[in-house]
Design an enzyme around this catalytic site. Structure first.
Site, short mmCIF file in Angstrom:
data_model
loop_
_atom_site.label_atom_id
_atom_site.label_comp_id
_atom_site.label_asym_id
_atom_site.label_seq_id
_atom_site.Cartn_x
_atom_site.Cartn_y
_atom_site.Cartn_z
N ILE A 14 0.21 -1.13 0.03
CA ILE A 14 -0.16 0.16 -0.21
C ILE A 14 0.83 1.16 -0.37
O ILE A 14 1.74 1.49 1.22
CB ILE A 14 -0.84 -0.31 1.57
CG1 ILE A 14 -1.56 -1.07 1.13
CG2 ILE A 14 -1.90 0.92 0.93
CD1 ILE A 14 -3.11 -1.37 2.48
N HIS A 15 0.64 2.19 -1.37
CA HIS A 15 1.74 2.81 -1.14
C HIS A 15 1.09 3.90 -2.00
O HIS A 15 -0.18 4.35 -1.13
CB HIS A 15 2.88 2.84 -2.48
CG HIS A 15 2.36 2.87 -3.59
ND1 HIS A 15 2.22 3.31 -4.54
CD2 HIS A 15 2.33 1.28 -3.85
CE1 HIS A 15 1.55 2.85 -5.86
NE2 HIS A 15 1.51 1.52 -5.32
N ALA A 16 1.14 5.37 -1.85
CA ALA A 16 0.26 6.41 -1.75
C ALA A 16 -1.14 6.37 -3.12
O ALA A 16 -1.36 6.86 -2.88
CB ALA A 16 1.28 7.90 -2.58
N ALA A 19 -3.32 4.44 -2.22
CA ALA A 19 -3.83 4.77 -0.59
C ALA A 19 -5.42 5.35 -1.00
O ALA A 19 -6.10 5.23 -0.45
CB ALA A 19 -2.88 4.65 0.45
#
Length: 85
Positions: A14-16, A19
């Site tokens: 889960i990265h930017a 997310a």
């Protein structure tokens, strides 16, 4: 209360970008949506909290939904995770 688990399959976790999409997917629901890793918990409607989980590839995520529209919210979260993470 509805609860399910999902194992992150995305190579980056889960990265930017995912997310932000997850927060947008959770926002329309009145129910409280909580994401939990073995180490941390986060409100799915708060971007920095979701990113703060540090969920990587292979992390088991427990999703708990509680509130008036929990059936629809749980279904939407499960569908989102399967499609994007």
């Amino acid at each position: 209360m509805k609860t399910f688990t999902y194992t992150i399959t995305d190579a980056l976790g889960i990265h930017a970008r995912p997310a932000g999409l997850l927060v947008k997917a959770a926002a329309p629901f009145q129910s409280e949506i909580t994401l939990a890793t073995p180490a941390k918990k986060a409100n799915a409607k708060r971007m920095m909290a979701v990113m703060g989980l540090g969920a990587k590839h292979g992390t088991e995520l427990t999703v708990t939904v509680e509130g008036p529209d929990e059936e629809a919210a749980a279904a939407a979260m499960e569908a989102f995770l399967k499609e994007n993470l």
